[in-house]
Write an enzyme that holds these catalytic residues in place. Sequence first.
Site, PDB file in Angstrom:
ATOM      1  N   PHE A 165       0.832  -1.205   0.000  1.00 40.24           N
ATOM      2  CA  PHE A 165       0.000   0.000   0.000  1.00 40.24           C
ATOM      3  C   PHE A 165       0.862   1.248   0.000  1.00 40.24           C
ATOM      4  O   PHE A 165       0.749   2.107   0.886  1.00 40.24           O
ATOM      5  CB  PHE A 165      -0.989   0.005   1.181  1.00 40.24           C
ATOM      6  CG  PHE A 165      -1.949  -1.146   1.136  1.00 40.24           C
ATOM      7  CD1 PHE A 165      -3.131  -1.047   0.421  1.00 40.24           C
ATOM      8  CD2 PHE A 165      -1.652  -2.333   1.783  1.00 40.24           C
ATOM      9  CE1 PHE A 165      -4.011  -2.126   0.355  1.00 40.24           C
ATOM     10  CE2 PHE A 165      -2.521  -3.421   1.721  1.00 40.24           C
ATOM     11  CZ  PHE A 165      -3.696  -3.319   1.006  1.00 40.24           C
ATOM     12  N   HIS A 166       1.780   1.299  -0.942  1.00 37.21           N
ATOM     13  CA  HIS A 166       2.613   2.478  -1.099  1.00 37.21           C
ATOM     14  C   HIS A 166       3.214   2.491  -2.505  1.00 37.21           C
ATOM     15  O   HIS A 166       3.138   1.497  -3.232  1.00 37.21           O
ATOM     16  CB  HIS A 166       3.733   2.517  -0.038  1.00 37.21           C
ATOM     17  CG  HIS A 166       4.665   1.364  -0.096  1.00 37.21           C
ATOM     18  ND1 HIS A 166       4.648   0.320   0.809  1.00 37.21           N
ATOM     19  CD2 HIS A 166       5.655   1.059  -0.976  1.00 37.21           C
ATOM     20  CE1 HIS A 166       5.577  -0.555   0.487  1.00 37.21           C
ATOM     21  NE2 HIS A 166       6.209  -0.139  -0.601  1.00 37.21           N
TER      22      HIS A 166
END
Length: 133
Positions: free
Chosen positions: A49-50
């Site tokens: 999630f980046h």
Amino acid sequence: MSLINEQSLKVIGDDRGQLIALEGNKDIPFDIKRVYYIYGTQSGVARGFHAHRNLKQLLICVSGNCDILLDDGHSKETVNLKSPDQGLLIEGLVWREMHNFSEDCVLLVLASEYYDESDYIRCYDDYLKQTRK
Ligand code: TYD
């Protein structure tokens, strides 16, 4: 163009089994400054999630399997990493998520830079703004 840049890693095999050797700037298009691996991931857990501003990575599932979702802000694609001879090269401003880790999954990551938290974009809205600049 697909977001999935899969690399077929050269297997050196004989009757004893298999071996894969990866050398920076030869088998992999960058100098390897860092290696990390993710394992023992709990059931149902997703990671990542980046995006990174300036990092190249090669992901290899050396045991088990997992799904890698890549998103360039316009489209999303998912690849299932399931073999030690399957590499996934990620470079550029790409949002990544890791899902569906098998219990035996060991996800090896070769990275072009030392760990640097300032290279991360961890907020998806900020990421979308960056891709639309
Ligand atoms: P995190 O970014 O949450 O992992 P993932 O992207 O796989 O979900 O990292 C977990 C912790 O590990 C966080 O405190 C940062 C640290 N870390 C390092 O110290 N060095 C590294 O090379 C990496 C990838 C993470």
